[in-house]
Design a protein around this motif. Structure first.
Motif, PDB file in Angstrom:
ATOM      1  N   HIS A 147      -4.271  -9.217 -14.154  1.00 31.98           N
ATOM      2  CA  HIS A 147      -3.588  -8.173 -13.385  1.00 31.98           C
ATOM      3  C   HIS A 147      -4.363  -6.859 -13.403  1.00 31.98           C
ATOM      4  N   VAL A 148      -4.939  -6.509 -14.548  1.00 28.39           N
ATOM      5  CA  VAL A 148      -5.743  -5.287 -14.630  1.00 28.39           C
ATOM      6  C   VAL A 148      -6.983  -5.434 -13.757  1.00 28.39           C
ATOM      7  N   ASP A 149      -7.615  -6.602 -13.798  1.00 30.24           N
ATOM      8  CA  ASP A 149      -8.788  -6.857 -12.969  1.00 30.24           C
ATOM      9  C   ASP A 149      -8.441  -6.735 -11.488  1.00 30.24           C
ATOM     10  N   ARG A 150      -7.348  -7.343 -11.080  1.00 30.79           N
ATOM     11  CA  ARG A 150      -6.913  -7.292  -9.678  1.00 30.79           C
ATOM     12  C   ARG A 150      -6.650  -5.845  -9.249  1.00 30.79           C
ATOM     13  N   TRP A 151      -5.997  -5.082 -10.127  1.00 28.92           N
ATOM     14  CA  TRP A 151      -5.711  -3.677  -9.843  1.00 28.92           C
ATOM     15  C   TRP A 151      -7.013  -2.903  -9.659  1.00 28.92           C
ATOM     16  N   ALA A 152      -7.964  -3.075 -10.591  1.00 27.52           N
ATOM     17  CA  ALA A 152      -9.224  -2.330 -10.531  1.00 27.52           C
ATOM     18  C   ALA A 152     -10.022  -2.698  -9.286  1.00 27.52           C
ATOM     19  N   ARG A 153     -10.036  -3.974  -8.946  1.00 24.16           N
ATOM     20  CA  ARG A 153     -10.767  -4.400  -7.748  1.00 24.16           C
ATOM     21  C   ARG A 153     -10.157  -3.801  -6.480  1.00 24.16           C
ATOM     22  N   SER A 154      -8.831  -3.754  -6.408  1.00 21.24           N
ATOM     23  CA  SER A 154      -8.198  -3.181  -5.207  1.00 21.24           C
ATOM     24  C   SER A 154      -8.433  -1.676  -5.134  1.00 21.24           C
ATOM     25  N   LYS A 155      -8.411  -1.000  -6.282  1.00 18.23           N
ATOM     26  CA  LYS A 155      -8.667   0.441  -6.294  1.00 18.23           C
ATOM     27  C   LYS A 155     -10.104   0.736  -5.902  1.00 18.23           C
ATOM     28  N   LYS A 156     -11.029  -0.065  -6.401  1.00 10.87           N
ATOM     29  CA  LYS A 156     -12.447   0.121  -6.058  1.00 10.87           C
ATOM     30  C   LYS A 156     -12.665  -0.101  -4.564  1.00 10.87           C
ATOM     31  N   ALA A 157     -12.063  -1.152  -4.024  1.00  6.38           N
ATOM     32  CA  ALA A 157     -12.208  -1.454  -2.600  1.00  6.38           C
ATOM     33  C   ALA A 157     -11.636  -0.338  -1.734  1.00  6.38           C
ATOM     34  N   ASN A 158     -10.521   0.241  -2.154  1.00  6.01           N
ATOM     35  CA  ASN A 158      -9.884   1.311  -1.389  1.00  6.01           C
ATOM     36  C   ASN A 158     -10.591   2.648  -1.515  1.00  6.01           C
ATOM     37  N   SER A 159     -11.364   2.827  -2.591  1.00  6.91           N
ATOM     38  CA  SER A 159     -12.039   4.112  -2.783  1.00  6.91           C
ATOM     39  C   SER A 159     -13.435   4.117  -2.185  1.00  6.91           C
ATOM     40  N   GLY A 160     -13.939   2.938  -1.855  1.00  8.62           N
ATOM     41  CA  GLY A 160     -15.326   2.864  -1.373  1.00  8.62           C
ATOM     42  C   GLY A 160     -15.398   2.684   0.061  1.00  8.62           C
ATOM     43  N   GLU A 168      -9.541   8.741 -17.305  1.00  8.22           N
ATOM     44  CA  GLU A 168     -10.658   9.260 -16.502  1.00  8.22           C
ATOM     45  C   GLU A 168     -10.766   8.490 -15.199  1.00  8.22           C
ATOM     46  N   GLY A 169     -10.516   9.154 -14.100  1.00 12.44           N
ATOM     47  CA  GLY A 169     -10.684   8.536 -12.798  1.00 12.44           C
ATOM     48  C   GLY A 169      -9.436   7.945 -12.184  1.00 12.44           C
ATOM     49  N   PHE A 170      -8.311   7.992 -12.898  1.00 12.86           N
ATOM     50  CA  PHE A 170      -7.070   7.484 -12.315  1.00 12.86           C
ATOM     51  C   PHE A 170      -5.877   8.115 -13.003  1.00 12.86           C
ATOM     52  N   ASP A 171      -4.737   8.001 -12.348  1.00 13.24           N
ATOM     53  CA  ASP A 171      -3.492   8.607 -12.797  1.00 13.24           C
ATOM     54  C   ASP A 171      -2.801   7.707 -13.825  1.00 13.24           C
ATOM     55  N   GLN A 172      -2.509   8.241 -15.001  1.00  8.35           N
ATOM     56  CA  GLN A 172      -1.841   7.483 -16.060  1.00  8.35           C
ATOM     57  C   GLN A 172      -0.453   7.004 -15.649  1.00  8.35           C
ATOM     58  N   ALA A 173       0.165   7.680 -14.704  1.00  4.23           N
ATOM     59  CA  ALA A 173       1.503   7.297 -14.261  1.00  4.23           C
ATOM     60  C   ALA A 173       1.466   6.203 -13.185  1.00  4.23           C
ATOM     61  N   GLU A 174       0.272   5.903 -12.685  1.00  3.19           N
ATOM     62  CA  GLU A 174       0.154   4.843 -11.686  1.00  3.19           C
ATOM     63  C   GLU A 174       0.632   3.529 -12.295  1.00  3.19           C
ATOM     64  N   GLU A 175       1.219   2.685 -11.460  1.00  2.00           N
ATOM     65  CA  GLU A 175       1.783   1.437 -11.968  1.00  2.00           C
ATOM     66  C   GLU A 175       0.961   0.225 -11.536  1.00  2.00           C
ATOM     67  N   ILE A 176       0.942  -0.755 -12.437  1.00  2.68           N
ATOM     68  CA  ILE A 176       0.343  -2.053 -12.154  1.00  2.68           C
ATOM     69  C   ILE A 176       1.487  -3.052 -12.107  1.00  2.68           C
ATOM     70  N   GLU A 177       1.502  -3.852 -11.060  1.00  4.28           N
ATOM     71  CA  GLU A 177       2.539  -4.878 -10.927  1.00  4.28           C
ATOM     72  C   GLU A 177       2.059  -6.145 -11.632  1.00  4.28           C
ATOM     73  N   VAL A 178       2.899  -6.670 -12.515  1.00  3.77           N
ATOM     74  CA  VAL A 178       2.560  -7.900 -13.237  1.00  3.77           C
ATOM     75  C   VAL A 178       3.683  -8.915 -13.074  1.00  3.77           C
ATOM     76  N   VAL A 179       3.322 -10.168 -13.254  1.00  2.00           N
ATOM     77  CA  VAL A 179       4.288 -11.259 -13.189  1.00  2.00           C
ATOM     78  C   VAL A 179       4.282 -11.933 -14.556  1.00  2.00           C
ATOM     79  N   ASN A 180       5.460 -12.009 -15.188  1.00  2.00           N
ATOM     80  CA  ASN A 180       5.513 -12.648 -16.498  1.00  2.00           C
ATOM     81  C   ASN A 180       5.594 -14.160 -16.349  1.00  2.00           C
ATOM     82  N   ARG A 181       5.644 -14.864 -17.472  1.00  2.53           N
ATOM     83  CA  ARG A 181       5.664 -16.326 -17.446  1.00  2.53           C
ATOM     84  C   ARG A 181       6.877 -16.890 -16.721  1.00  2.53           C
ATOM     85  N   ALA A 182       7.962 -16.148 -16.734  1.00  2.00           N
ATOM     86  CA  ALA A 182       9.181 -16.597 -16.059  1.00  2.00           C
ATOM     87  C   ALA A 182       9.115 -16.351 -14.551  1.00  2.00           C
ATOM     88  N   GLY A 183       8.058 -15.713 -14.090  1.00  2.00           N
ATOM     89  CA  GLY A 183       7.893 -15.459 -12.669  1.00  2.00           C
ATOM     90  C   GLY A 183       8.500 -14.157 -12.194  1.00  2.00           C
TER      91      GLY A 183
END
Length: 104
Positions: A91-104, A48-63
């Motif tokens: 990473h999910v928090d960062r993604w949501a904050r950037s999406k909120k900032a871009n939509s508002g 609800e409110g976003f595309d399931q195919a959208e990607e979130i970029e994450v960094v694992n422990r190995a960098g």
């Protein structure tokens, strides 16, 4: 929708941070963290409110940088090892904050 994700991520981080300070509450806190991650998973899986195919970029422990779709992240939020390995909450928090900032 993004506010729910941001609030849930904040709550997870706060409980996790305070876990070491309150040993007598550890069982309750762990139960809460599992439920909160499941709730976050359901929010993302609902689509609800976003595309399931959208990607979130994450960094694992190995960098290494990896991209996962929202659907994949929702599934990974049910696996404690994946949450920790990919630092998913941040990473999910960062993604949501950037999406909120871009939509508002």
């Amino acid at each position: 929708m993004y506010d729910n994700v941001i609030t849930t991520c904040w709550s997870i981080r706060e409980v996790n941070r305070n876990l070491a300070d309150r040993e007598q509450m550890a069982d309750y806190s762990i139960t809460y963290l599992k439920k909160a991650c499941q709730d976050l998973s359901r929010i993302l899986a609902s689509g609800e409110g976003f595309d399931q195919a959208e990607e979130i970029e994450v960094v694992n422990r190995a960098g290494r940088i990896t991209k996962f779709t929202i659907g994949e992240v929702a599934e990974m939020l049910t696996d404690t090892k994946k949450i920790i390995e990919f630092n998913l909450i941040d990473h999910v928090d960062r993604w949501a904050r950037s999406k909120k900032a871009n939509s508002g």
